[in-house]
Design a protein around this motif. Structure first.
Motif, PDB file in Angstrom:
ATOM      1  N   PHE A   1       0.487  -1.401   0.492  1.00 25.51           N
ATOM      2  CA  PHE A   1       0.312  -0.372  -0.340  1.00 25.51           C
ATOM      3  C   PHE A   1       0.917   1.231   0.288  1.00 25.51           C
ATOM      4  CE2 PHE A   1      -2.641   3.555   1.571  1.00 25.51           C
ATOM      5  CZ  PHE A   1      -4.197   3.049   0.999  1.00 25.51           C
ATOM      6  N   GLN A   2       1.691   0.997   0.855  1.00 24.27           N
ATOM      7  CA  GLN A   2       2.770   2.414   0.687  1.00 24.27           C
ATOM      8  C   GLN A   2       3.729   2.685  -0.076  1.00 24.27           C
ATOM      9  OE1 GLN A   2       6.654   1.994   1.659  1.00 24.27           O
ATOM     10  NE2 GLN A   2       6.318   0.789   1.443  1.00 24.27           N
ATOM     11  N   LYS A   3       4.043   1.529  -0.643  1.00 23.67           N
ATOM     12  CA  LYS A   3       4.912   1.734  -2.416  1.00 23.67           C
ATOM     13  C   LYS A   3       3.677   2.227  -3.345  1.00 23.67           C
ATOM     14  CE  LYS A   3       7.390  -0.957  -5.468  1.00 23.67           C
ATOM     15  NZ  LYS A   3       7.783  -2.986  -5.759  1.00 23.67           N
ATOM     16  N   PHE A   4       2.531   1.841  -3.299  1.00 27.10           N
ATOM     17  CA  PHE A   4       1.339   2.135  -4.262  1.00 27.10           C
ATOM     18  C   PHE A   4       1.245   3.732  -4.210  1.00 27.10           C
ATOM     19  CE2 PHE A   4      -3.241   2.471  -3.772  1.00 27.10           C
ATOM     20  CZ  PHE A   4      -3.220   3.326  -4.913  1.00 27.10           C
ATOM     21  N   MET A   5       1.280   4.735  -2.905  1.00 27.99           N
ATOM     22  CA  MET A   5       0.831   5.800  -2.539  1.00 27.99           C
ATOM     23  C   MET A   5       2.153   5.908  -3.547  1.00 27.99           C
ATOM     24  SD  MET A   5      -2.100   5.835  -1.898  1.00 27.99           S
ATOM     25  CE  MET A   5      -1.975   7.525  -1.478  1.00 27.99           C
ATOM     26  N   ARG A   6       3.554   6.307  -3.157  1.00 26.39           N
ATOM     27  CA  ARG A   6       4.173   6.416  -3.139  1.00 26.39           C
ATOM     28  C   ARG A   6       5.198   6.099  -4.731  1.00 26.39           C
ATOM     29  NH1 ARG A   6       6.048   4.869   3.100  1.00 26.39           N
ATOM     30  NH2 ARG A   6       5.712   7.207   3.825  1.00 26.39           N
ATOM     31  N   ALA A   7       5.214   5.216  -5.106  1.00 26.91           N
ATOM     32  CA  ALA A   7       6.038   4.816  -5.835  1.00 26.91           C
ATOM     33  C   ALA A   7       5.147   5.048  -7.462  1.00 26.91           C
ATOM     34  CB  ALA A   7       6.136   3.664  -6.200  1.00 26.91           C
ATOM     35  N   ALA A   8       3.280   5.209  -7.503  1.00 32.30           N
ATOM     36  CA  ALA A   8       2.526   4.208  -8.341  1.00 32.30           C
ATOM     37  C   ALA A   8       1.664   6.255  -8.569  1.00 32.30           C
ATOM     38  CB  ALA A   8       1.599   3.687  -8.466  1.00 32.30           C
ATOM     39  N   ILE A   9       1.760   6.867  -7.129  1.00 29.70           N
ATOM     40  CA  ILE A   9       0.801   7.944  -7.791  1.00 29.70           C
ATOM     41  C   ILE A   9       1.717   8.813  -7.161  1.00 29.70           C
ATOM     42  CG2 ILE A   9      -1.138   9.431  -6.288  1.00 29.70           C
ATOM     43  CD1 ILE A   9      -2.158   6.749  -5.700  1.00 29.70           C
ATOM     44  N   GLY A  10       2.957   8.047  -6.185  1.00 33.60           N
ATOM     45  CA  GLY A  10       3.832   9.684  -6.102  1.00 33.60           C
ATOM     46  C   GLY A  10       3.703  10.700  -4.667  1.00 33.60           C
ATOM     47  N   THR A  11       2.804  10.312  -4.055  1.00 40.69           N
ATOM     48  CA  THR A  11       3.177  10.893  -2.848  1.00 40.69           C
ATOM     49  C   THR A  11       3.397   9.620  -1.538  1.00 40.69           C
ATOM     50  OG1 THR A  11       1.529  12.129  -1.527  1.00 40.69           O
ATOM     51  CG2 THR A  11       0.548  10.457  -2.800  1.00 40.69           C
ATOM     52  N   ASN A  12       3.578  10.818  -0.175  1.00 37.19           N
ATOM     53  CA  ASN A  12       3.678  10.227   1.052  1.00 37.19           C
ATOM     54  C   ASN A  12       2.595  10.264   1.854  1.00 37.19           C
ATOM     55  OD1 ASN A  12       6.710   9.093   0.393  1.00 37.19           O
ATOM     56  ND2 ASN A  12       7.158  11.103   0.177  1.00 37.19           N
ATOM     57  N   ASN A  13       1.148  10.414   1.016  1.00 39.10           N
ATOM     58  CA  ASN A  13       0.542  11.177   2.340  1.00 39.10           C
ATOM     59  C   ASN A  13      -0.420   9.502   2.385  1.00 39.10           C
ATOM     60  OD1 ASN A  13       0.229  13.367   2.239  1.00 39.10           O
ATOM     61  ND2 ASN A  13      -1.020  14.034   0.468  1.00 39.10           N
ATOM     62  N   VAL A  14       0.380   8.934   3.156  1.00 40.08           N
ATOM     63  CA  VAL A  14      -0.016   7.471   3.890  1.00 40.08           C
ATOM     64  C   VAL A  14       0.160   7.301   5.197  1.00 40.08           C
ATOM     65  CG1 VAL A  14       2.118   5.979   2.786  1.00 40.08           C
ATOM     66  CG2 VAL A  14       0.277   5.339   2.863  1.00 40.08           C
ATOM     67  N   ASP A  15      -1.080   6.660   5.742  1.00 39.10           N
ATOM     68  CA  ASP A  15      -0.906   6.645   7.253  1.00 39.10           C
ATOM     69  C   ASP A  15      -2.048   5.500   7.525  1.00 39.10           C
ATOM     70  OD1 ASP A  15      -0.198   6.684  10.226  1.00 39.10           O
ATOM     71  OD2 ASP A  15      -1.237   8.924  10.100  1.00 39.10           O
ATOM     72  N   HIS A  16      -1.873   5.138   8.849  1.00 42.70           N
ATOM     73  CA  HIS A  16      -2.886   4.098   9.088  1.00 42.70           C
ATOM     74  C   HIS A  16      -2.935   4.141  10.548  1.00 42.70           C
ATOM     75  CE1 HIS A  16       0.524   2.491  11.072  1.00 42.70           C
ATOM     76  NE2 HIS A  16       0.116   1.694  11.875  1.00 42.70           N
ATOM     77  N   CYS A  17      -4.754   3.090  10.775  1.00 39.15           N
ATOM     78  CA  CYS A  17      -5.137   4.239  12.357  1.00 39.15           C
ATOM     79  C   CYS A  17      -3.148   3.653  13.407  1.00 39.15           C
ATOM     80  CB  CYS A  17      -6.282   2.990  12.582  1.00 39.15           C
ATOM     81  SG  CYS A  17      -5.617   1.325  12.423  1.00 39.15           S
ATOM     82  N   ALA A  18      -2.162   3.477  13.715  1.00 37.15           N
ATOM     83  CA  ALA A  18      -2.282   3.378  14.743  1.00 37.15           C
ATOM     84  C   ALA A  18      -2.090   3.783  16.159  1.00 37.15           C
ATOM     85  CB  ALA A  18      -0.037   3.276  14.354  1.00 37.15           C
ATOM     86  N   ARG A  19      -2.542   5.587  15.419  1.00 33.73           N
ATOM     87  CA  ARG A  19      -2.324   6.062  16.785  1.00 33.73           C
ATOM     88  C   ARG A  19      -3.991   6.071  16.828  1.00 33.73           C
ATOM     89  NH1 ARG A  19      -0.863   8.485  12.156  1.00 33.73           N
ATOM     90  NH2 ARG A  19       1.249   9.052  12.056  1.00 33.73           N
ATOM     91  N   LEU A  20      -4.705   5.123  16.846  1.00 32.93           N
ATOM     92  CA  LEU A  20      -6.206   5.185  17.373  1.00 32.93           C
ATOM     93  C   LEU A  20      -6.653   3.974  17.863  1.00 32.93           C
ATOM     94  CD1 LEU A  20      -7.944   6.505  13.581  1.00 32.93           C
ATOM     95  CD2 LEU A  20      -7.138   7.418  15.423  1.00 32.93           C
TER      96      LEU A  20
END
Lengths: 528, 348
Positions: free
Chosen positions: B329-348
């Motif tokens: 998923f993070q590779k998809f956001m970074r490599a295929a889309i080109g953004t570091n806007n990726v997070d998850h619910c670690a804080r919830l």
């Protein structure tokens, strides 16, 4: 966890703060009870609710929500006052001790007792038990982190462990208990806006270049947005399209009215899940994912143990494993890399993530999995961290002063509202809500109200009440209890029908960006 | 080390072990109904009897430590007869309803009756006749099938440390019960099911919603998908359905699970599962093919990226998914889309 679950059996003292262990990590809770019974282990519990383990504790501190740091500083004050600190360890392994001493000096047991609403003598007793133990472990969960001072809370725990030399040895340590099955792994894998896998920073040139080379693509050096920031940006129109895999922010995130507004502002929302969640309602496209029983993979547990998930049945209906869906979307976007099995993804992870360097599916066939760091193929994995040396060289004391929570009770909102989980449900109930026995056990939401408050407002067990904060209002059944202090209300956040997160405060810790789920101000009314 | 003779063969074994442990180590199979390596020896069921030369009576091997010069017989006639007597006594007060018993095929009493050739109990007379406790939402207790091995009581006490159950009454009337016999559903029981997992007979049984025989199922070792403890467990699979869960005994969770791990699996094959992609059209979700769904997603991603840039996209990954999926998923956001806007619910 710096240490390993099994080591609990041989620890001399356990200090639990902000974790209802027997309900939220039941098998660790049972292990702790075994230690108390068979090993003579002493137990200190600090929690606003008299949780089950409080009844087993040598000292129980019923602290006011939001006062962890004062308590931790008070405990360190007593330890230093009594000379129970590990001078040799401090000398050899730490930095900045003087500042810690300077700051905790002011936190006398008497002063802390007042802040936390506990007895000074109990603070001294707790400090003595922890300070005198040869091997003492601290165990904490969201009761420490979900505050605007969450980072300071974690640092204060680290300070306490460093002060007493309880790092880098067996049956001791700083042990956060991870709430979700793979929250450790998803952080390790860099589902984080500032990191590549293995906590390698996106803004470091050499790191970015390494990943550019491996992935054969240009990569952004700009740190991305956290969940809360994404939602704000969506509301402002800066984020236009979102892709949500396996999350349900419409129940799990603070201030649901705000979440809803943010997600509705998007041009396009994809949700990928195993059930039609509350968040699915707002989606434009929903993709059906396979459950954990329908795919191969690995989870990393709270003690850094990477363990296999194995496919037991075929994906239900036309659903597909998440990795396959994401790969297919990537491929369609023109990124051609294909994987035929998750083991190939793990091989790529191992090649780029130092902590996972020695991990592969053949080695994971061992029943015990592998605990990271496991940098090479012949490395046996790591039972406890900082064993040979502290990871950064020297352990740094980062002392913190106590700060009040962002929202305190006042005349209009006079009660402290705090949230958490219960044994019989899980997160937003998409899974447990569909297990008949669990639903029969706890069919609906409730709010715990202390006996005095209930009496004042003429609220009886089971009565409907209205809770209102500055952000929202919900109606819910009352559960009268003697396990919380006067003026504190506790509610499990699992239930979408009466979601506690309509009330919670989205104020964030400035560093970790974690919301203050554990303290909000609310008013309470009986509904006639 | 200690030297001893077992069934005519000399062994040198570790001191402080029991005869039962030593026999297990060297591959001699001794039957037990009340024994569990995780618990204190109990010596109640008498199935593990062995002859030790010089001892007046047969000895329970689970509670007898090895001694220098000991001569042990584990399967001679005297021992085998004694075990048959034990089974005879148990079966004389046990319903012989294996044809319909849910436990058939995974029942130790059934297995030993077969192994020792005990067809039925010969002590005719009164049999226990008590009501089934159905008050727990996840499992039942049938006192008539209970052989009073005490495994459930001791696991609840020594390992789970909940102490919800104990023995009630004396002699023939003894059953396993909660204080004041209020029923399991009204007790301190936390429904972890760790008692159910060790019951050797059909007395404590999960409330299954699918009928199955053990031999129809396969076991798949996996990691629990609820909390971060990561308990190891076996999914029992019949056809395309997960029908039950057993804890793993050879891993760090040591045979323990909680109520969600043991009984919370029924969501897997629940009818509400999403089974096909859905696309919202005029405010309603309609079924779609993967191709249609993908086409729409790709066009929207490309559209957003072209109009507003990659940072106008964001993704939430999941602490519920595997490492490999989070990596993807993070590779998809970074490599295929080109953004570091990726997070998850670690804080919830």
């Amino acid at each position: 966890m710096t240490n390993t679950i099994e080591e609990i059996l041989h620890t001399d003292a356990i200090f639990i703060i902000g974790s209802n262990t027997t309900e939220n990590h039941p098998v660790i809770g049972a292990t702790m009870k075994q230690a108390l019974r068979n090993n003579g282990t002493k137990l200190v519990v600090a929690d606003p609710r008299r949780i089950e383990l409080a009844d087993y504790a040598d000292v129980y501190l019923q602290i006011k929500p939001g006062t962890n740091i004062a308590l931790l500083n008070g405990i360190m004050n007593v330890i230093i006052e009594k000379g129970l600190q590990d001078r040799e360890f401090i000398e050899k392994n730490t930095e900045n001790y003087e500042e810690l001493e300077e700051i905790v000096k002011d936190y006398t047991p008497e002063k802390v007792a007042e802040i936390c609403d506990v007895k000074a003598e109990d603070i001294i007793k707790a400090a003595t038990i922890y300070g005198e133990a040869d091997k003492a472990g601290i165990f904490y969960a969201m009761g420490i982190t979900q505050h605007t001072t969450g980072t300071d809370g974690v640092m204060s725990i680290s300070n306490l462990a460093l002060l007493t030399g309880n790092l880098g040895k067996e049956s001791a340590g700083v042990n956060p208990l991870r709430g979700q099955n793979n929250v450790q792994g998803s952080s390790d894998m860099a589902a984080l806006p500032s990191d590549y896998p293995g906590y390698q920073k996106v803004f470091k040139e050499e790191v970015a270049e390494k990943f550019e080379k491996a992935w054969e693509v240009n990569l952004s050096r700009k740190v991305g947005l956290t969940v809360a920031e994404m939602l704000d940006a969506a509301e402002k129109g800066d984020i236009r399209t979102m892709y949500i895999m396996g999350e349900n922010p419409m129940v799990s995130d603070p201030d649901i009215n705000h979440v809803k507004k943010a997600l509705e502002s998007l041009d396009f929302l994809v949700v990928q899940d195993i059930f039609f969640s509350e968040t699915c309602e707002l989606a434009d496209v929903i993709l059906p994912a396979a459950s954990f029983a329908e795919k191969d993979g690995t989870f990393t547990n709270t003690e850094r143990r990477v363990q296999r998930v194995r496919k037991a049945i075929e994906p239900v209906g036309k659903s597909k494993p998440d990795w396959q869906i994401i790969m297919e979307v990537m491929n369609l976007l023109g990124y051609d890399k294909k994987y035929s099995h998750p083991s190939e993804i793990m091989d790529e992870i191992a090649s780029l993530t130092p902590q996972y360097g020695g991990i592969d599916y053949v080695r994971l066939e061992d029943k015990d999995g592998l605990q990271w760091p496991c940098p090479t193929k012949d490395h046996p994995g790591t039972k406890y961290l900082h064993g040979t040396a502290i990871a950064r060289g020297k352990g740094l004391f980062v002392p913190a002063k106590y700060k009040e929570s962002a929202e305190l009770p006042d005349r209009e909102y006079p009660y402290i509202f705090t949230t958490g989980r219960i044994l019989y449900h899980y997160h937003t109930r998409t899974m447990t809500g569909r297990v008949e026995g669990l639903n029969k056990q706890v069919p609906e939401a409730y709010v715990e109200i202390d006996e005095v408050t209930a009496n004042k407002l003429d609220i009886k067990d089971g009565d409907k009440v209205r809770l209102t904060s500055r952000r929202g209002s919900i109606e819910v059944g009352a559960k009268i209890t003697d396990i919380i202090s006067e003026g504190v209300l506790f509610m499990p956040f699992h239930f979408a029908e009466a979601a506690a997160n309509y009330l919670t405060n989205p104020a964030l810790d400035p560093i970790a960006k974690i919301p203050e789920f554990k303290v909000a101000a609310v008013k309470l009314e009986k509904i006639d | 080390m200690v030297k001893l003779t077992i069934n005519g063969i000399d062994y040198e074994v570790e001191r402080d072990k029991t005869v039962l442990q030593v026999c297990n180590d060297i591959g001699i199979d001794i039957p037990t109904l009340c024994h569990d390596e995780r618990l204190e020896p109990y010596a109640a069921c008498r199935m593990c009897l062995v002859e030790i030369e010089g001892a007046k009576n047969l000895q329970t091997s689970c509670s007898t430590k090895v001694r220098e010069g000991m001569v042990v017989h584990t399967h001679n006639d005297k021992v085998m007869d004694a075990r048959r007597d034990v089974l005879d006594l148990l079966l004389s007060n046990h319903p012989i309803d294996c044809l319909t018993c849910e436990k058939s095929g995974q029942c130790k009493l059934q297995d030993y009756a077969y192994e020792y050739g005990v067809r039925e109990g010969t002590y005719v007379g009164e049999m226990r006749n008590k009501p089934i406790d159905d008050s727990n939402h996840f499992y039942t207790y049938d006192p008539d099938k209970c052989i009073l091995c005490g495994l459930c009581v001791r696991v609840c006490d020594e390992l789970q440390n909940t102490n919800a159950i104990g023995f009630e009454d004396r002699g023939f009337g003894t059953i396993v019960a909660t204080p004041f016999d209020q029923g399991l559903g009204n007790s301190a029981c936390v429904s972890c099911g760790n008692c159910v997992s060790v019951c050797p007979v059909g007395a404590l049984m999960p409330k299954y919603d699918t009928k199955f025989r053990l031999w129809e199922t396969k076991k798949v070792r996996t990691t629990c998908s609820y909390c971060g403890v990561g308990c190891q467990m076996d999914l029992l699979v019949k056809g395309d359905k997960v029908v039950g869960v057993e804890p793993a005994f050879d891993t760090f969770n040591n045979g323990l699970l909680c109520v969600k791990g043991k009984f919370g699996y029924k969501f897997i094959n629940h009818g509400d599962r999403l089974k096909t992609p859905l696309i919202k059209k005029d405010g309603e979700f309609v079924e779609a093919s993967w191709d249609e769904a993908y086409k729409l997603i790709i066009s929207k991603i490309e559209d957003t990226k072209a109009k507003y840039g990659a940072d106008a996209l964001a993704g939430l990954s999941s602490a519920r998914c595997t490492n490999e999926e989070n990596y993807m998923f993070q590779k998809f956001m970074r490599a295929a889309i080109g953004t570091n806007n990726v997070d998850h619910c670690a804080r919830l």
